[in-house]
Design a protein around this motif. Structure first.
Motif, PDB file in Angstrom:
ATOM      1  N   ARG A 107     -35.167  10.209 -23.675  1.00  0.00           N
ATOM      2  CA  ARG A 107     -36.265  11.174 -23.591  1.00  0.00           C
ATOM      3  C   ARG A 107     -35.745  12.606 -23.439  1.00  0.00           C
ATOM      4  O   ARG A 107     -36.462  13.558 -23.733  1.00  0.00           O
ATOM      5  CB  ARG A 107     -37.170  10.843 -22.407  1.00  0.00           C
ATOM      6  N   LEU A 108     -34.515  12.732 -22.965  1.00  0.00           N
ATOM      7  CA  LEU A 108     -33.931  14.058 -22.757  1.00  0.00           C
ATOM      8  C   LEU A 108     -33.323  14.564 -24.055  1.00  0.00           C
ATOM      9  O   LEU A 108     -32.375  13.979 -24.584  1.00  0.00           O
ATOM     10  CB  LEU A 108     -32.861  14.006 -21.670  1.00  0.00           C
ATOM     11  N   ARG A 109     -33.873  15.638 -24.600  1.00  0.00           N
ATOM     12  CA  ARG A 109     -33.352  16.288 -25.796  1.00  0.00           C
ATOM     13  C   ARG A 109     -33.229  17.780 -25.494  1.00  0.00           C
ATOM     14  O   ARG A 109     -34.129  18.377 -24.900  1.00  0.00           O
ATOM     15  CB  ARG A 109     -34.274  16.075 -26.995  1.00  0.00           C
ATOM     16  N   ARG A 110     -32.114  18.378 -25.916  1.00  0.00           N
ATOM     17  CA  ARG A 110     -31.902  19.792 -25.622  1.00  0.00           C
ATOM     18  C   ARG A 110     -31.534  20.569 -26.875  1.00  0.00           C
ATOM     19  O   ARG A 110     -30.837  20.067 -27.758  1.00  0.00           O
ATOM     20  CB  ARG A 110     -30.798  19.957 -24.565  1.00  0.00           C
ATOM     21  N   ASN A 111     -32.012  21.796 -26.903  1.00  0.00           N
ATOM     22  CA  ASN A 111     -31.700  22.734 -27.973  1.00  0.00           C
ATOM     23  C   ASN A 111     -30.194  22.951 -28.015  1.00  0.00           C
ATOM     24  O   ASN A 111     -29.577  23.296 -26.998  1.00  0.00           O
ATOM     25  CB  ASN A 111     -32.438  24.053 -27.692  1.00  0.00           C
ATOM     26  N   VAL A 112     -29.575  22.757 -29.196  1.00  0.00           N
ATOM     27  CA  VAL A 112     -28.119  22.875 -29.296  1.00  0.00           C
ATOM     28  C   VAL A 112     -27.642  24.317 -29.105  1.00  0.00           C
ATOM     29  O   VAL A 112     -26.461  24.547 -28.859  1.00  0.00           O
ATOM     30  CB  VAL A 112     -27.593  22.323 -30.635  1.00  0.00           C
ATOM     31  N   ASN A 113     -28.549  25.286 -29.225  1.00  0.00           N
ATOM     32  CA  ASN A 113     -28.150  26.685 -29.031  1.00  0.00           C
ATOM     33  C   ASN A 113     -27.959  27.025 -27.561  1.00  0.00           C
ATOM     34  O   ASN A 113     -27.336  28.024 -27.235  1.00  0.00           O
ATOM     35  CB  ASN A 113     -29.193  27.624 -29.644  1.00  0.00           C
ATOM     36  N   GLY A 114     -28.490  26.178 -26.678  1.00  0.00           N
ATOM     37  CA  GLY A 114     -28.253  26.340 -25.251  1.00  0.00           C
ATOM     38  C   GLY A 114     -28.823  27.617 -24.671  1.00  0.00           C
ATOM     39  O   GLY A 114     -29.554  28.363 -25.320  1.00  0.00           O
ATOM     40  N   GLN A 115     -28.472  27.848 -23.430  1.00  0.00           N
ATOM     41  CA  GLN A 115     -28.870  29.046 -22.701  1.00  0.00           C
ATOM     42  C   GLN A 115     -27.629  29.695 -22.108  1.00  0.00           C
ATOM     43  O   GLN A 115     -26.745  28.997 -21.611  1.00  0.00           O
ATOM     44  CB  GLN A 115     -29.860  28.696 -21.582  1.00  0.00           C
ATOM     45  N   PRO A 116     -27.537  31.019 -22.163  1.00  0.00           N
ATOM     46  CA  PRO A 116     -26.367  31.672 -21.563  1.00  0.00           C
ATOM     47  C   PRO A 116     -26.331  31.477 -20.055  1.00  0.00           C
ATOM     48  O   PRO A 116     -27.378  31.405 -19.406  1.00  0.00           O
ATOM     49  CB  PRO A 116     -26.558  33.153 -21.927  1.00  0.00           C
ATOM     50  N   ILE A 117     -25.126  31.346 -19.511  1.00  0.00           N
ATOM     51  CA  ILE A 117     -24.976  31.240 -18.061  1.00  0.00           C
ATOM     52  C   ILE A 117     -25.200  32.612 -17.441  1.00  0.00           C
ATOM     53  O   ILE A 117     -24.616  33.603 -17.873  1.00  0.00           O
ATOM     54  CB  ILE A 117     -23.572  30.720 -17.699  1.00  0.00           C
ATOM     55  N   ASN A 118     -26.059  32.672 -16.452  1.00  0.00           N
ATOM     56  CA  ASN A 118     -26.289  33.928 -15.743  1.00  0.00           C
ATOM     57  C   ASN A 118     -24.964  34.404 -15.130  1.00  0.00           C
ATOM     58  O   ASN A 118     -24.333  33.666 -14.371  1.00  0.00           O
ATOM     59  CB  ASN A 118     -27.331  33.704 -14.631  1.00  0.00           C
ATOM     60  N   PRO A 119     -24.510  35.614 -15.470  1.00  0.00           N
ATOM     61  CA  PRO A 119     -23.214  36.077 -14.930  1.00  0.00           C
ATOM     62  C   PRO A 119     -23.150  36.032 -13.406  1.00  0.00           C
ATOM     63  O   PRO A 119     -22.084  35.763 -12.840  1.00  0.00           O
ATOM     64  CB  PRO A 119     -23.131  37.524 -15.443  1.00  0.00           C
ATOM     65  N   ILE A 120     -24.271  36.273 -12.740  1.00  0.00           N
ATOM     66  CA  ILE A 120     -24.275  36.253 -11.274  1.00  0.00           C
ATOM     67  C   ILE A 120     -24.065  34.833 -10.752  1.00  0.00           C
ATOM     68  O   ILE A 120     -23.536  34.631  -9.662  1.00  0.00           O
ATOM     69  CB  ILE A 120     -25.602  36.853 -10.753  1.00  0.00           C
ATOM     70  N   ALA A 121     -24.490  33.837 -11.553  1.00  0.00           N
ATOM     71  CA  ALA A 121     -24.369  32.440 -11.119  1.00  0.00           C
ATOM     72  C   ALA A 121     -22.989  31.862 -11.397  1.00  0.00           C
ATOM     73  O   ALA A 121     -22.692  30.753 -10.953  1.00  0.00           O
ATOM     74  CB  ALA A 121     -25.435  31.590 -11.809  1.00  0.00           C
ATOM     75  N   ARG A 122     -22.156  32.596 -12.118  1.00  0.00           N
ATOM     76  CA  ARG A 122     -20.830  32.067 -12.445  1.00  0.00           C
ATOM     77  C   ARG A 122     -19.923  32.028 -11.211  1.00  0.00           C
ATOM     78  O   ARG A 122     -19.940  32.940 -10.383  1.00  0.00           O
ATOM     79  CB  ARG A 122     -20.153  32.925 -13.516  1.00  0.00           C
ATOM     80  N   ALA A 123     -19.128  30.954 -11.128  1.00  0.00           N
ATOM     81  CA  ALA A 123     -18.092  30.852 -10.102  1.00  0.00           C
ATOM     82  C   ALA A 123     -16.739  31.145 -10.745  1.00  0.00           C
ATOM     83  O   ALA A 123     -16.531  30.863 -11.926  1.00  0.00           O
ATOM     84  CB  ALA A 123     -18.100  29.458  -9.481  1.00  0.00           C
ATOM     85  N   TYR A 124     -15.828  31.697  -9.971  1.00  0.00           N
ATOM     86  CA  TYR A 124     -14.527  32.086 -10.521  1.00  0.00           C
ATOM     87  C   TYR A 124     -13.713  30.838 -10.876  1.00  0.00           C
ATOM     88  O   TYR A 124     -13.658  29.882 -10.102  1.00  0.00           O
ATOM     89  CB  TYR A 124     -13.767  32.920  -9.495  1.00  0.00           C
ATOM     90  N   PRO A 125     -13.086  30.817 -12.060  1.00  0.00           N
ATOM     91  CA  PRO A 125     -12.280  29.650 -12.452  1.00  0.00           C
ATOM     92  C   PRO A 125     -11.091  29.458 -11.522  1.00  0.00           C
ATOM     93  O   PRO A 125     -10.326  30.388 -11.276  1.00  0.00           O
ATOM     94  CB  PRO A 125     -11.814  30.002 -13.872  1.00  0.00           C
ATOM     95  N   ARG A 126     -10.938  28.246 -11.013  1.00  0.00           N
ATOM     96  CA  ARG A 126      -9.816  27.897 -10.147  1.00  0.00           C
ATOM     97  C   ARG A 126      -9.460  26.434 -10.356  1.00  0.00           C
ATOM     98  O   ARG A 126     -10.138  25.718 -11.058  1.00  0.00           O
ATOM     99  CB  ARG A 126     -10.166  28.130  -8.671  1.00  0.00           C
ATOM    100  N   GLU A 127      -8.406  26.001  -9.729  1.00  0.00           N
ATOM    101  CA  GLU A 127      -7.941  24.620  -9.692  1.00  0.00           C
ATOM    102  C   GLU A 127      -7.204  24.241 -10.978  1.00  0.00           C
ATOM    103  O   GLU A 127      -7.738  24.340 -12.064  1.00  0.00           O
ATOM    104  CB  GLU A 127      -9.078  23.636  -9.401  1.00  0.00           C
ATOM    105  N   PHE A 128      -6.007  23.788 -10.781  1.00  0.00           N
ATOM    106  CA  PHE A 128      -5.070  23.449 -11.853  1.00  0.00           C
ATOM    107  C   PHE A 128      -5.526  22.221 -12.639  1.00  0.00           C
ATOM    108  O   PHE A 128      -5.953  21.215 -12.071  1.00  0.00           O
ATOM    109  CB  PHE A 128      -3.696  23.199 -11.203  1.00  0.00           C
ATOM    110  N   ILE A 129      -5.435  22.309 -13.974  1.00  0.00           N
ATOM    111  CA  ILE A 129      -5.638  21.151 -14.846  1.00  0.00           C
ATOM    112  C   ILE A 129      -4.297  20.804 -15.469  1.00  0.00           C
ATOM    113  O   ILE A 129      -3.672  21.641 -16.116  1.00  0.00           O
ATOM    114  CB  ILE A 129      -6.677  21.442 -15.948  1.00  0.00           C
TER     115      ILE A 129
END
Length: 365
Positions: A107-129
């Motif tokens: 039942r869950l279908r999403r627009n492939v164009n998506g939504q931009p991430i709110n810059p204020i909601a972004r967390a700083y990238p951390r943690e080693f991969i």
């Protein structure tokens, strides 16, 4: 949803269908075309005005009879059904199964164009991969939420390296929460088969567009892949690594469609909106505050004529946080992976290494 259906398109060429006098059609809407043989083709509105509507047809316009073509405007964008069942599956550019297994029912279908991430909601990238590639892990470390492209050249082993990263990558201590979304654009059948066999037992979500598949589908494929990644990361709280290969084929498909539309070309014939178009894809990666999941991206960019100043790697470098550069000279010496260390850089490396992440002496080494 109120659908509109029309007959008698005015023209068709280069994968584009033109209709006049069609009111109320929105840019980006999905289109269903039924040709003279009753076969269905998929399309998307790429230009809409009171006088003219332009539709890009994924399967092309070859052998299309304008007098016997029905065009249905679905008044909805391309959407992908999403569920945990997408893990380990293979799809085409618009999210249809390519592995001879049933389609995803959800039942869950999403627009492939998506939504931009709110810059204020972004967390700083951390943690080693950990990728298992010493030139990356030791000298150009990848961290969770980062965008780190691989700049390569024609004939260099970037596909082999991308496959190795997919197989080996993991978050230390959180292996069970780590998944990979792999998207291949314009690849040969042999490469697609290599990827599929290589990832078959790894639970990788795979999207493929072959060299003889519609080029227009390449414009949708990375967006479909990112939609799957967003679902896995922000709905299922998984850590997702997205590998996109090859963004040069994507940009060339964009140039082809832009030329057919009549857009004004700029550097090397690419449209002026190439930067913003690439950013729409790249900027969907990252971390979000108060969400456990994350999206880390490794796009592969093959540099035409090994030119790092070419518009595609040049603009990619502005949007992303570093680059891994492959060297033809090192490859000719049978060195693998042929990573050229001096021009390679991970701008966020310092935030993912050290005492609590890798080793205390890692920054000095």
């Amino acid at each position: 949803m109120r659908e509109k259906e029309y007959r008698y398109a005015s023209a068709a060429h280069n994968g584009l269908l033109f209709l006049r006098g069609v009111p109320g059609v929105a840019f980006g809407d999905r289109v269903s075309i039924r040709d003279q043989r009753g076969q269905k083709r998929n399309g998307q509105v790429i230009l809409s005005s009171d006088e003219l509507v332009m539709v890009q047809i994924l399967e092309g316009t070859d052998d299309l009879s304008l007098d016997d073509t029905w065009v249905r405007f679905l008044e909805a964008p391309f959407e992908m059904p999403l569920s945990p069942d997408i893990l380990g599956r293979v799809f085409n550019g618009i999210g249809e199964p390519r592995d001879d297994r049933p389609p995803i029912v959800s039942r869950l279908r999403r627009n492939v164009n998506g939504q931009p991430i709110n810059p204020i909601a972004r967390a700083y990238p951390r943690e080693f991969i950990q990728t298992g590639i010493s030139a990356i892990d030791g000298l150009n470390s990848l961290v969770r939420g980062q965008k780190l492209p691989i700049f390569s050249g024609s004939g260099l082993p970037h596909n082999k390296l991308a496959a190795q990263i997919v197989r080996q990558s993991k978050l230390l201590g959180e292996e069970s929460r780590f998944v990979v979304v792999f998207a291949a654009m314009g690849v040969s059948y042999a490469d697609a088969q290599f990827f599929r066999e290589d990832f078959e037992s790894n639970g990788v979500v795979m999207f493929t567009n072959l060299a003889d598949d519609p080029p227009i589908e390449r414009l949708i494929l990375p967006r479909t892949a990112m939609t799957a990644a967003e679902y896995l990361a922000f709905d299922l709280d998984l850590h997702v690594l997205v590998v996109l290969t090859d963004m040069t084929y994507y940009a060339e498909a964009l140039r082809e469609v832009a030329t057919a539309k009549g857009d004004v070309p700029t550097r090397k014939g690419y449209p002026g909106y190439l930067y913003s178009d690439l950013a729409e894809i790249y900027e969907r990666a990252g971390r979000v505050r108060e969400r456990h999941g994350s999206i880390t991206m490794v796009p592969v960019v093959s540099m035409p004529s090994d030119d790092i100043t070419h518009p595609i790697p040049d603009l990619t470098g502005y949007i992303t946080e570093g680059q891994i550069v492959l060297s033809r000279e090192l490859n000719n010496q049978d060195l693998y992976p042929p990573v050229n260390i001096p021009p390679s850089l991970s701008r966020l490396m310092k935030d993912g290494i050290g005492k609590d992440d890798t080793r205390e002496d890692h920054p000095r080494v």
